[in-house]
Design an enzyme around this catalytic site. Structure first.
Site, PDB file in Angstrom:
ATOM      1  N   CYS A  19       0.824  -1.222   0.000  1.00  0.00           N
ATOM      2  CA  CYS A  19       0.000   0.000   0.000  1.00  0.00           C
ATOM      3  C   CYS A  19       0.853   1.266   0.000  1.00  0.00           C
ATOM      4  CB  CYS A  19      -0.920   0.020   1.221  1.00  0.00           C
ATOM      5  SG  CYS A  19      -2.139  -1.293   1.245  1.00  0.00           S
ATOM      6  N   ILE A  22       3.174   3.911  -4.900  1.00  0.00           N
ATOM      7  CA  ILE A  22       2.777   3.492  -6.242  1.00  0.00           C
ATOM      8  C   ILE A  22       1.400   2.838  -6.242  1.00  0.00           C
ATOM      9  CG2 ILE A  22       3.819   1.178  -6.209  1.00  0.00           C
ATOM     10  CD1 ILE A  22       4.121   3.699  -9.099  1.00  0.00           C
ATOM     11  N   ALA A  23       1.062   2.120  -5.162  1.00  0.00           N
ATOM     12  CA  ALA A  23      -0.271   1.521  -5.061  1.00  0.00           C
ATOM     13  C   ALA A  23      -1.337   2.598  -4.949  1.00  0.00           C
ATOM     14  CB  ALA A  23      -0.328   0.574  -3.869  1.00  0.00           C
ATOM     15  N   ARG A  43       1.585  -5.645   4.612  1.00  0.00           N
ATOM     16  CA  ARG A  43       2.284  -6.179   5.789  1.00  0.00           C
ATOM     17  C   ARG A  43       1.711  -5.602   7.078  1.00  0.00           C
ATOM     18  NH1 ARG A  43       6.616  -4.295   8.556  1.00  0.00           N
ATOM     19  NH2 ARG A  43       6.873  -2.633   7.020  1.00  0.00           N
ATOM     20  N   HIS A  85      10.008  -9.417  -4.217  1.00  0.00           N
ATOM     21  CA  HIS A  85       9.171  -9.786  -5.347  1.00  0.00           C
ATOM     22  C   HIS A  85       9.151 -11.284  -5.610  1.00  0.00           C
ATOM     23  CE1 HIS A  85       9.123  -5.528  -7.367  1.00  0.00           C
ATOM     24  NE2 HIS A  85       8.498  -5.572  -6.211  1.00  0.00           N
ATOM     25  N   LYS A 103       8.531  -2.539 -11.138  1.00  0.00           N
ATOM     26  CA  LYS A 103       9.965  -2.622 -11.395  1.00  0.00           C
ATOM     27  C   LYS A 103      10.710  -2.419 -10.070  1.00  0.00           C
ATOM     28  CE  LYS A 103      10.735   1.890 -10.861  1.00  0.00           C
ATOM     29  NZ  LYS A 103      11.648   2.438  -9.842  1.00  0.00           N
ATOM     30  N   ASP A 184      16.575   0.967  -9.505  1.00  0.00           N
ATOM     31  CA  ASP A 184      15.532   1.961  -9.269  1.00  0.00           C
ATOM     32  C   ASP A 184      15.264   2.818 -10.495  1.00  0.00           C
ATOM     33  OD1 ASP A 184      13.746   3.180  -7.185  1.00  0.00           O
ATOM     34  OD2 ASP A 184      14.840   4.963  -7.820  1.00  0.00           O
TER      35      ASP A 184
END
Length: 342
Positions: A19, A22-23, A43, A85, A103, A184
């Protein structure tokens, strides 16, 4: 303004794991289209609850495993740190979920190869969310490049520099969070270059200046493929640069500013010096284009399904570069030590 990014694809039921920033951006993008995320897990459960309340998410799960067990979830958007990931990918693909993964899709080429095999066995789509792969501008420019409009591409240059204050606990400089410029921001530059190359680079030369934590802070990268096409990239997490890419060809060069989410480019023609403005898509809809591409791939779109091949080439390059630098993340060092001790 809304976008028609999803107009030709079936609507999947989406769950989000993570969360963070980017989410939230994805949820806001979907809100503009009158859509919403269907399920969320994080989490920290309280953060997931707050996210669901803010964006009208129907289901909140205490763990990612509970979300993955939900048969009403078709696809997962994975937004956790890079180094987590592969663990989530293993579980999501085993649960037969389609996955759009932020990414850098994995830490290294071996992890991505494993994830691709798992997706193949499960009969689901695995897709890299790197925006370069999904922006309509790049689909238009690569179409024209392939048609020969610009002539032979000879040289690609890319800059990307951000000034991040030294905080060795944050994700930019922390090796425990897979920090460093390459994973990044370098992933954008290398992905863009790969789109306009006839084949993946086989020759690499590079220099890396490390941050105090050992992750790559500033990178200079030179690449060449079998066709003799050259790529020159400069990256930094502690020195500001323009996000500028130039694709140099016989008949013209193409200049793209703010290239990670670009919606416009300038073509400067060699013979006349005239400039042509090419526009496609909208930068604010970048994440929606990624989600739409996964939905298209699930529906059978061949081009969308092949995007993962570009991601694999990019991950191979990044893995080789880090090998040359002698830089491994903690998870990779632990694996290496485990193998050598057997």
């Amino acid at each position: 303004m809304t976008t028609n990014a999803h107009a030709s694809s079936p609507r999947l039921r989406w769950g989000v794991i993570g969360c963070g920033v980017i989410a939230n951006e994805m949820a806001q993008t979907l809100e503009r289209e009158g859509r919403s995320i269907d399920a969320v897990a994080n989490r920290t459960h309280a953060k997931a609850v707050a996210f669901a309340e803010r964006y009208g998410v129907g289901k909140v799960y205490a763990t990612a495993d509970e979300l993955l067990a939900d048969t009403d979830v078709d696809a997962v958007y994975l937004t956790t740190p890079h180094n987590t990931h592969i663990t989530y990918l293993r579980n999501a693909l085993a649960a037969c979920k389609h996955v759009l993964c932020e990414k850098s899709i994995t830490l290294n080429a071996d992890e991505l190869a494993e994830a691709r095999e798992l997706a193949k066995r499960a009969g689901v789509v695995l897709m890299d969310a790197c925006t370069i792969l999904h922006m309509p501008l790049y689909k238009e420019l690569t179409r024209r490049a392939a048609a020969g409009d610009f002539g032979r591409v000879n040289l690609i240059q890319g800059n990307f520099g951000s000034y991040k204050a030294y905080d060795m606990e944050n994700r930019f400089f922390n090796p425990k969070l897979a920090g460093g410029a390459l994973l990044d921001i370098g992933v954008y530059a290398i992905t863009l270059a790969r789109l306009f190359l006839q084949s993946s680079p086989h020759e690499l030369a590079s220099l890396m200046n490390p941050a105090p934590t050992g992750v790559d802070e500033t990178d200079g990268i030179l690449m060449r493929n079998a066709e003799g096409q050259l790529v020159v990239l400069s990256l930094s997490l502690h020195s500001k640069q323009p996000k500028r890419a130039v694709i140099s060809a016989d008949k013209a060069y193409v200049e793209i500013m703010e290239y990670p989410r670009a919606d416009a480019a300038d073509v400067v023609w060699t013979e006349t010096g005239e400039r042509e403005r090419v526009q496609a898509g909208r930068r604010e809809n970048a994440l929606s284009y990624a989600m739409a591409d996964l939905e298209a791939a699930v529906a059978g779109d061949v081009a969308a399904r092949r995007q993962i091949e570009t991601s694999a080439d990019v991950m191979d390059v990044m893995t080789r570069l880090r090998h040359e630098w002698g830089f491994l993340y903690p998870e990779e060092r632990n694996l290496t030590q485990g193998v050598s001790s057997r």
